[in-house]
Write an enzyme that holds these catalytic residues in place. Structure first.
Site, PDB file in Angstrom:
ATOM      1  N   LYS A 202       0.856  -1.183   0.000  1.00  0.00           N
ATOM      2  CA  LYS A 202       0.000   0.000   0.000  1.00  0.00           C
ATOM      3  C   LYS A 202       0.894   1.235   0.000  1.00  0.00           C
ATOM      4  O   LYS A 202       1.698   1.437   0.907  1.00  0.00           O
ATOM      5  CB  LYS A 202      -0.896  -0.008   1.243  1.00  0.00           C
ATOM      6  N   LYS A 255      -2.071  -1.586  -3.868  1.00  0.00           N
ATOM      7  CA  LYS A 255      -2.932  -0.411  -3.805  1.00  0.00           C
ATOM      8  C   LYS A 255      -2.087   0.856  -3.887  1.00  0.00           C
ATOM      9  O   LYS A 255      -1.079   0.924  -3.193  1.00  0.00           O
ATOM     10  CB  LYS A 255      -3.690  -0.453  -2.477  1.00  0.00           C
TER      11      LYS A 255
HETATM   12  C1  PBG Z   1      -7.291   3.265   5.587  1.00  0.00           C
HETATM   13  C2  PBG Z   1      -7.573   3.219   4.132  1.00  0.00           C
HETATM   14  C3  PBG Z   1      -7.399   4.207   3.133  1.00  0.00           C
HETATM   15  C4  PBG Z   1      -7.918   3.652   1.951  1.00  0.00           C
HETATM   16  C5  PBG Z   1      -8.342   2.369   2.249  1.00  0.00           C
HETATM   17  N1  PBG Z   1      -8.099   2.111   3.588  1.00  0.00           N
HETATM   18  C6  PBG Z   1      -6.915   5.604   3.216  1.00  0.00           C
HETATM   19  C7  PBG Z   1      -5.534   5.916   3.543  1.00  0.00           C
HETATM   20  O1  PBG Z   1      -4.660   5.053   3.690  1.00  0.00           O
HETATM   21  O2  PBG Z   1      -5.295   7.118   3.716  1.00  0.00           O
HETATM   22  C8  PBG Z   1      -8.002   4.346   0.622  1.00  0.00           C
HETATM   23  C9  PBG Z   1      -9.069   3.840  -0.299  1.00  0.00           C
HETATM   24  C10 PBG Z   1      -9.380   4.716  -1.454  1.00  0.00           C
HETATM   25  O3  PBG Z   1      -8.744   5.756  -1.701  1.00  0.00           O
HETATM   26  O4  PBG Z   1     -10.313   4.344  -2.177  1.00  0.00           O
HETATM   27  N2  PBG Z   1      -5.975   3.418   5.957  1.00  0.00           N
END
Ligand code: PBG
Length: 332
Positions: A202, A255
């Site tokens: 991520k 992601k």
């Molecule tokens: C929680 C989380 C996030 C997303 C999914 N889980 C936001 C982040 O990390 O700031 C993003 C999902 C999206 O942008 O569709 N940490």
């Protein structure tokens, strides 16, 4: 006229199998179907509350009582799974709402499982929507996000979701060791059957902007670069994924999606576990904005993009387009 040599050379003529729709279908290398999709849902407290999310046209924050109808609709469209995000009833430094057994997410899980037991319920496990500072873990005095002290709350949150009946918990905080901490806690409490989908690779991405409005989870100071991955890195994603598989991840994830298809491909070659890709909020909003302006053919672009995730090697696609795309696929 072609020479006999040219006609026989198989590397020269490539259009023969593109001539008709049936021929194209026969040589199609990848497929896209509603069962590839996971639909994210934002859940908040209250009753009969359907609140549009400004930066994500077509997406809503829903109260628990509105979920069964939504899930029923998804089921009929052939979508097999939802991914739940909770919006906190209140926020504090210790994210105490995140571990409440009567919080919106446990309530949502129980409601969906009661009304629609066959729907696979996945839950996001991260505290950024529940901490008053908006970070994904506990913040120490100096302002740094501490890794090890954050593992307990993540494991406890996952346990709360498993107790409520979640099929899959999805840790997204990017704390080292979060998968192991969750696996151990689930097993200790008898939830050996609850699966883990790890947000393994991520990235610290600007594509999450619209989501942070939706979940009210923007960091109040600093950014997430000390825990989420640095966008220039690809090899490191493989290390993240291998670490999560070793710790017990059943499904791994890359992601965001669109700008990271090389990472999807790399990870696909490195592990045999199911691989998910997250088609994130910013990707969705860009598509919607361009479509609203009439600059692109929304449906065609959306399906092309979703197929690209499959071609890159993803088994599962977490996408806000799931509902629409499932309908489009029916009559394509
Ligand atoms: C929680 C989380 C996030 C997303 C999914 N889980 C936001 C982040 O990390 O700031 C993003 C999902 C999206 O942008 O569709 N940490």
């Amino acid at each position: 006229m072609l020479t006999r040599q040219e006609i026989l050379d198989p590397t020269w003529r490539l259009r023969r199998t593109r001539r008709t729709k049936a021929l194209r279908r026969m040589v199609q290398e990848n497929t896209l179907a509603p069962n590839d999709f996971i639909y994210p849902l934002f859940v908040h407290e209250g009753a009969q509350r359907r609140e549009p999310i400004g930066a994500m046209p077509g997406q809503f924050r829903l109260s628990v009582d509105l979920l069964p109808a939504e899930v029923e609709h998804l089921c009929r469209a052939g979508v097999l799974a939802v991914l739940l995000f909770g919006i906190a009833g209140y926020k504090d430094a210790r994210a105490s709402y995140a571990v409440r057994r009567d919080g919106v997410v446990p309530q949502a899980i129980r409601t969906i499982k009661r009304e629609n037991p066959e729907m696979v319920v996945m839950t996001d496990v991260c505290v950024c929507a529940y901490t008053d500072h908006g970070h994904c873990g506990f913040v120490q005095d100096g302002g740094t996000v501490d890794n090890d002290s954050s593992l307990r709350v993540l494991a406890e949150m996952a346990l709360a979701h498993a107790e409520a009946g979640a099929d899959v918990v999805a840790p997204s905080a990017m704390m080292d060791g979060q998968v192991q901490a969750i696996r151990e806690t689930l097993d200790e409490h008898g939830f050996v059957e609850t699966a883990i989908m790890a947000y393994s690779a991520k990235y610290a991405s600007a594509f999450y902007g619209p989501f942070r409005e939706a979940a009210d989870s923007a960091p109040q100071f600093g950014d997430r670069r000390s825990y989420q991955m640095d966008p220039p890195n690809a090899r490191e994603a493989v290390r993240e994924v291998l670490a999560d598989v070793q710790q017990g991840a059943d499904i791994v994830m890359v992601k965001p999606g669109l700008a990271y298809l090389d990472v999807v491909r790399l990870v696909r070659g490195a592990v045999d576990v199911p691989l998910a890709v997250y088609n994130v909020s910013g990707e969705y909003s860009m598509l919607k904005a361009a479509a609203e302006k009439g600059w692109i053919d929304e449906r065609a672009v959306a399906l092309e993009m979703l197929m690209a995730f499959r071609r890159a090697g993803a088994d599962l696609i977490i996408t806000y387009l799931a509902k629409e795309a499932a309908e489009w696929l029916k009559d394509s």
